[in-house]
Scaffold this active site. Sequence first.
Site, PDB file in Angstrom:
ATOM      1  N   ASN A  50    -104.288  12.554   4.758  1.00 28.42           N
ATOM      2  CA  ASN A  50    -105.553  13.250   4.534  1.00 28.42           C
ATOM      3  C   ASN A  50    -105.583  14.032   3.227  1.00 28.42           C
ATOM      4  O   ASN A  50    -106.644  14.342   2.719  1.00 28.42           O
ATOM      5  CB  ASN A  50    -105.853  14.196   5.699  1.00 28.42           C
ATOM      6  CG  ASN A  50    -104.685  15.089   6.028  1.00 28.42           C
ATOM      7  OD1 ASN A  50    -103.554  14.619   6.217  1.00 28.42           O
ATOM      8  ND2 ASN A  50    -104.907  16.387   6.071  1.00 28.42           N
ATOM      9  N   CYS A  79    -106.811  21.531   5.873  1.00 24.88           N
ATOM     10  CA  CYS A  79    -106.674  22.087   7.223  1.00 24.88           C
ATOM     11  C   CYS A  79    -105.912  23.400   7.199  1.00 24.88           C
ATOM     12  O   CYS A  79    -106.063  24.229   8.058  1.00 24.88           O
ATOM     13  CB  CYS A  79    -105.962  21.104   8.139  1.00 24.88           C
ATOM     14  SG  CYS A  79    -106.829  19.543   8.259  1.00 24.88           S
TER      15      CYS A  79
HETATM   16  N1  PMP Z   1    -104.983  14.425  11.439  1.00 20.57           N
HETATM   17  C1  PMP Z   1    -105.534  14.376  10.219  1.00 20.57           C
HETATM   18  C2  PMP Z   1    -105.020  13.379   9.235  1.00 20.57           C
HETATM   19  C3  PMP Z   1    -106.571  15.260   9.853  1.00 20.57           C
HETATM   20  O1  PMP Z   1    -107.104  15.228   8.630  1.00 20.57           O
HETATM   21  C4  PMP Z   1    -107.038  16.184  10.826  1.00 20.57           C
HETATM   22  C5  PMP Z   1    -108.142  17.159  10.478  1.00 20.57           C
HETATM   23  N2  PMP Z   1    -109.354  16.518  10.231  1.00 20.57           N
HETATM   24  C6  PMP Z   1    -106.437  16.169  12.099  1.00 20.57           C
HETATM   25  C7  PMP Z   1    -105.428  15.287  12.367  1.00 20.57           C
HETATM   26  C8  PMP Z   1    -106.887  17.110  13.175  1.00 20.57           C
HETATM   27  O2  PMP Z   1    -108.129  16.726  13.630  1.00 20.57           O
HETATM   28  P1  PMP Z   1    -108.917  17.636  14.688  1.00 20.57           P
HETATM   29  O3  PMP Z   1    -109.462  18.785  13.908  1.00 20.57           O
HETATM   30  O4  PMP Z   1    -109.970  16.709  15.243  1.00 20.57           O
HETATM   31  O5  PMP Z   1    -107.963  18.068  15.721  1.00 20.57           O
END
Ligand code: PMP
Length: 398
Positions: free
Chosen positions: A158, A332
Site C-alpha cells: 500500500n 495508515c
Molecule cells: N492492508 C492494507 C494493505 C491497507 O492499505 C489497509 C488500510 N487501507 C489495511 C490492510 C487495513 O484495512 P482496514 O482499514 O479495512 O482494516
Amino acid sequence: MSPVADQRRVYLDGTAGLPTDPRVLEAMRPYFSERSGNPSSIHFFGREGRAALEAGRKSVGELVNAREPKEIVFTSCATESSNLAIKGLAQRNRSEGNHIVISQMEHMSVINTCKFLQKNGYEVTQVPPDKEGIMQLADIEKAMKKETLLVSVMWANNEIGTLQPMEEIGRLCAEKDVYFHSDAVAAAGRVPIDVQEAKVDLLSLSSNDIYGPKGVGALYVKEGTRLESILQGGGQERNLRSGSENIPGIVGFGAAADMMRAEMASETARLGVLRDKLVKGITSNIKETYLNGSATRRLPTNASIRFLYIEGESLILNLEMKGVAVSSGSACASKTLEPSHVLRCIGLAHEEAHGTLQFSLNRWTQEPDIDHVVAVLPEIVKRLRDMSPLTPDSLKDG
Ligand code: PMP
C-alpha cells in the site's frame, strides 16, 4: 470569493481512504430503510436481506475468482479479515505447526497479529524484500521449516505499490503443504486477482479501498481450510464471523466489486498514464528526487517519491496550502513519528524515509490535478531545502 476557496483541491491520498462511489451509495440506500430485513429471519423481509447478502457474496467472489461465493466471509474491515485468517488458522491447526513466515513489508494488521501470536507460543519469521520492494522466492523458501504452518505475503504494497510474485509463492506453499494468506487490500480492482491461479488459501479485502463504504471487509477462505472463529456469538457467516450482517455495507461492497471488474482495464490504463506523468514531472524537474520501489512491477495508482534533504511533514503542509492532499510514510500510521517500516526495509535511511511522499491516484483524478502538483512542487522543495539542516552526510545511516 477567497483565493483559497477558489483554488483547485487535489486528493491524492487514496490509501488513507476513498469516497464511496455515488453509484454504490445509490445501490445501498434501500437497505438502510425499506429493505432492512435481517437475513436470519424467515419472513419476506428476511428473504430480501438474504438475497442481498448472497448477491454481495457472489460479486466479491467474482472479483478474486473464488470457485464458489460461499468462500467469501464478510467482516467489518480488512484488519479483522487478517486477524481471522492468521489467528483463526494458527489456533485451529496448532498441532500441524507453530511457525509463520511473513514479509517485512506487511501492513500492521498482519505484523501486529503475528506479534500477538508470538506472545502466545508461535514463532514468526519476517523476510525482507529486495531493494526494489519485491519478495524473492529463495528468501521465503529459506525461512520455511518443517513447523511452518502459514506464509503471509501481501499482493501489493500500500505504500510503495510493488506487486509480489504471487503465483510463484503460491506454488512454493503448495509444494511444501503450507497455507498461504495474502492481504490484497491495495491490489484488489487495480490488478487482476485470481485466488485459484495463485493457489491462495486465505485473502483479505476491504470495501473502502475499491470505492465501497467503510466498515465492511471480506476474507476469502478456500473451501476445506480449517479456521477457528475469533468472535463467539450467533454463528453467522458459516460460524466464522458471528454478528448481524452489515447488509447495506455488503450491498455496497458487491456493487463496488462489480464496478471495479467492469472498469478495471480502462481505469488502470488511464491512471497509469497519469501516474507516470506525475513521477516524470517530479523526478525530472526537481533534483535529487527518486521513485521508491520497482518502476515496473507496481500498481498503476501509486507513486512513492523521496525528496532528499527535506521532511515529508513540511512538504505535506506546504502542499496543503496549495490545495493538495498527500501523505508521508505510511498513510495508515502517519501519526507516528517512526519512519515507515516499508521504506526502511527496502534500505532507505531514516531521513530518506521521512522525506518521502506517497501519492495515490483515484477514480476522480484528472490530468489538471497532476499538472497542478507538478507545477507547485519545485518552488516548495527549493524553499524547504534552502532552510533544511539536512546534508548528504545525514543520509548515511541506511
Ligand atoms: N492492508 C492494507 C494493505 C491497507 O492499505 C489497509 C488500510 N487501507 C489495511 C490492510 C487495513 O484495512 P482496514 O482499514 O479495512 O482494516
